[in-house]
Design a protein around this motif. Structure first.
Motif, PDB file in Angstrom:
ATOM      1  N   GLY A  26       0.819  -1.196   0.000  1.00 28.69           N
ATOM      2  CA  GLY A  26       0.000   0.000   0.000  1.00 28.69           C
ATOM      3  C   GLY A  26       0.856   1.250   0.000  1.00 28.69           C
ATOM      4  N   PHE A  27       0.237   2.371   0.318  1.00 27.17           N
ATOM      5  CA  PHE A  27       0.957   3.637   0.373  1.00 27.17           C
ATOM      6  C   PHE A  27       0.287   4.568   1.370  1.00 27.17           C
ATOM      7  CE2 PHE A  27      -2.066   3.885  -3.164  1.00 27.17           C
ATOM      8  CZ  PHE A  27      -2.750   5.057  -2.899  1.00 27.17           C
ATOM      9  N   ASP A  28       1.067   5.524   1.853  1.00 31.68           N
ATOM     10  CA  ASP A  28       0.571   6.542   2.766  1.00 31.68           C
ATOM     11  C   ASP A  28       0.379   7.851   2.012  1.00 31.68           C
ATOM     12  OD1 ASP A  28       0.687   4.805   4.943  1.00 31.68           O
ATOM     13  OD2 ASP A  28       2.752   5.360   5.399  1.00 31.68           O
ATOM     14  N   TYR A  29      -0.583   8.639   2.450  1.00 29.85           N
ATOM     15  CA  TYR A  29      -0.814   9.963   1.878  1.00 29.85           C
ATOM     16  C   TYR A  29      -1.436  10.862   2.947  1.00 29.85           C
ATOM     17  CZ  TYR A  29      -5.667   8.341   1.222  1.00 29.85           C
ATOM     18  OH  TYR A  29      -6.931   7.847   1.410  1.00 29.85           O
ATOM     19  N   ARG A  30      -1.389  12.175   2.713  1.00 23.20           N
ATOM     20  CA  ARG A  30      -1.939  13.133   3.654  1.00 23.20           C
ATOM     21  C   ARG A  30      -3.272  13.669   3.122  1.00 23.20           C
ATOM     22  NH1 ARG A  30       3.150  13.538   3.284  1.00 23.20           N
ATOM     23  NH2 ARG A  30       3.195  15.161   1.709  1.00 23.20           N
ATOM     24  N   LYS A  31      -4.284  13.609   3.981  1.00 28.24           N
ATOM     25  CA  LYS A  31      -5.599  14.124   3.630  1.00 28.24           C
ATOM     26  C   LYS A  31      -6.372  14.333   4.922  1.00 28.24           C
ATOM     27  CE  LYS A  31      -9.101  13.958   0.232  1.00 28.24           C
ATOM     28  NZ  LYS A  31      -8.897  14.988  -0.724  1.00 28.24           N
ATOM     29  N   GLY A  33      -6.212  16.471   7.167  1.00 29.96           N
ATOM     30  CA  GLY A  33      -5.420  16.881   8.310  1.00 29.96           C
ATOM     31  C   GLY A  33      -4.668  15.763   8.995  1.00 29.96           C
ATOM     32  N   GLY A  34      -4.563  14.587   8.349  1.00 24.89           N
ATOM     33  CA  GLY A  34      -3.875  13.462   8.966  1.00 24.89           C
ATOM     34  C   GLY A  34      -3.244  12.547   7.935  1.00 24.89           C
ATOM     35  N   GLN A  35      -2.486  11.590   8.429  1.00 26.91           N
ATOM     36  CA  GLN A  35      -1.836  10.580   7.585  1.00 26.91           C
ATOM     37  C   GLN A  35      -2.837   9.459   7.304  1.00 26.91           C
ATOM     38  OE1 GLN A  35       1.256  11.223   6.689  1.00 26.91           O
ATOM     39  NE2 GLN A  35       1.851   9.367   5.658  1.00 26.91           N
ATOM     40  N   GLN A  36      -3.000   9.104   6.038  1.00 23.90           N
ATOM     41  CA  GLN A  36      -3.913   8.041   5.624  1.00 23.90           C
ATOM     42  C   GLN A  36      -3.094   6.894   5.040  1.00 23.90           C
ATOM     43  OE1 GLN A  36      -7.163   8.837   6.421  1.00 23.90           O
ATOM     44  NE2 GLN A  36      -6.287  10.794   7.038  1.00 23.90           N
ATOM     45  N   HIS A  37      -3.652   5.674   5.055  1.00 22.97           N
ATOM     46  CA  HIS A  37      -2.967   4.521   4.486  1.00 22.97           C
ATOM     47  C   HIS A  37      -3.924   3.732   3.605  1.00 22.97           C
ATOM     48  CE1 HIS A  37      -0.048   1.332   4.048  1.00 22.97           C
ATOM     49  NE2 HIS A  37      -1.028   0.460   4.274  1.00 22.97           N
ATOM     50  N   CYS A  38      -3.452   3.389   2.412  1.00 23.18           N
ATOM     51  CA  CYS A  38      -4.190   2.563   1.473  1.00 23.18           C
ATOM     52  C   CYS A  38      -3.454   1.245   1.328  1.00 23.18           C
ATOM     53  CB  CYS A  38      -4.250   3.275   0.123  1.00 23.18           C
ATOM     54  SG  CYS A  38      -4.978   2.308  -1.193  1.00 23.18           S
ATOM     55  N   ALA A  85     -14.988  21.238  16.975  1.00 24.51           N
ATOM     56  CA  ALA A  85     -13.938  20.645  16.153  1.00 24.51           C
ATOM     57  C   ALA A  85     -13.330  19.447  16.857  1.00 24.51           C
ATOM     58  CB  ALA A  85     -12.856  21.689  15.859  1.00 24.51           C
ATOM     59  N   GLY A  86     -12.785  18.530  16.074  1.00 28.04           N
ATOM     60  CA  GLY A  86     -12.153  17.347  16.649  1.00 28.04           C
ATOM     61  C   GLY A  86     -11.564  16.475  15.567  1.00 28.04           C
ATOM     62  N   SER A  87     -11.381  15.215  15.887  1.00 27.45           N
ATOM     63  CA  SER A  87     -10.888  14.256  14.910  1.00 27.45           C
ATOM     64  C   SER A  87     -11.497  12.899  15.193  1.00 27.45           C
ATOM     65  CB  SER A  87      -9.361  14.174  14.923  1.00 27.45           C
ATOM     66  OG  SER A  87      -8.901  13.627  16.135  1.00 27.45           O
ATOM     67  N   VAL A  88     -11.493  12.056  14.179  1.00 24.74           N
ATOM     68  CA  VAL A  88     -12.036  10.712  14.297  1.00 24.74           C
ATOM     69  C   VAL A  88     -11.073   9.747  13.609  1.00 24.74           C
ATOM     70  CG1 VAL A  88     -13.467  10.942  12.213  1.00 24.74           C
ATOM     71  CG2 VAL A  88     -14.101   9.296  13.947  1.00 24.74           C
ATOM     72  N   GLN A  89     -10.897   8.572  14.196  1.00 21.27           N
ATOM     73  CA  GLN A  89     -10.068   7.535  13.591  1.00 21.27           C
ATOM     74  C   GLN A  89     -10.910   6.779  12.569  1.00 21.27           C
ATOM     75  OE1 GLN A  89      -6.753   7.037  14.121  1.00 21.27           O
ATOM     76  NE2 GLN A  89      -6.840   5.536  12.475  1.00 21.27           N
ATOM     77  N   THR A  95      -8.957  11.619  10.679  1.00 19.81           N
ATOM     78  CA  THR A  95      -9.586  12.710   9.946  1.00 19.81           C
ATOM     79  C   THR A  95      -9.986  13.801  10.925  1.00 19.81           C
ATOM     80  OG1 THR A  95     -10.418  11.271   8.199  1.00 19.81           O
ATOM     81  CG2 THR A  95     -11.573  13.349   8.510  1.00 19.81           C
ATOM     82  N   HIS A  96      -9.596  15.017  10.640  1.00 15.98           N
ATOM     83  CA  HIS A  96      -9.953  16.171  11.465  1.00 15.98           C
ATOM     84  C   HIS A  96     -11.194  16.844  10.877  1.00 15.98           C
ATOM     85  CE1 HIS A  96      -6.228  16.032  13.847  1.00 15.98           C
ATOM     86  NE2 HIS A  96      -5.763  15.457  12.751  1.00 15.98           N
TER      87      HIS A  96
END
Length: 129
Positions: A26-31, A33-38, A85-89, A95-96
């Protein structure tokens, strides 16, 4: 948080998607407001210019193909308006969100959550109660 309601994606709002069928970790990317992984088997989705990935099993369960490479979400979601405001896993990463954005779940019990900006959510979904 506001009260959670059931919504359906508008059927005239398909996405374009391609499954990542590669021998890869897979790969990581930023979206959002956080680091994402596919990972292999996930879907790369273009949602009217907003590009992101969706877990393979979740996409398979919630979308159906309506044309070559185009899909519509057919299962309901449950959403509530955030009061602060906040973030969720999510399955892909953190994700912010801002106050007034929607916290959305693919399950009635509130699991498999993600956040969507209010204006985008209102354009894509309609109340299903």
């Amino acid at each position: 948080m506001g009260e959670r309601h059931r919504y359906r994606r508008r059927p005239d709002r398909p996405v374009v998607a391609v499954r990542l069928r590669l021998d890869t970790d897979g790969f990581d990317y930023r979206k959002w407001g956080g680091q994402q992984h596919c990972k292999s088997g996930d879907w790369l989705v273009d949602n009217d210019g907003d590009v992101y990935t969706v877990d393979g099993a979740t996409f398979d369960r919630t979308y159906r193909e309506v044309g070559k490479g185009t899909f519509v979400k057919t299962t309901p979601v449950w959403a509530e308006t955030s009061t602060e405001a906040g973030s969720v896993q999510t399955q892909e990463g953190r994700t912010h969100f801002a106050a007034g954005d929607y916290l959305v779940s693919n399950h009635e019990d509130g699991t498999d959550r993600y956040a969507v900006q209010a204006t985008k959510f209102d354009a894509l979904y309609e109340l299903d109660e």
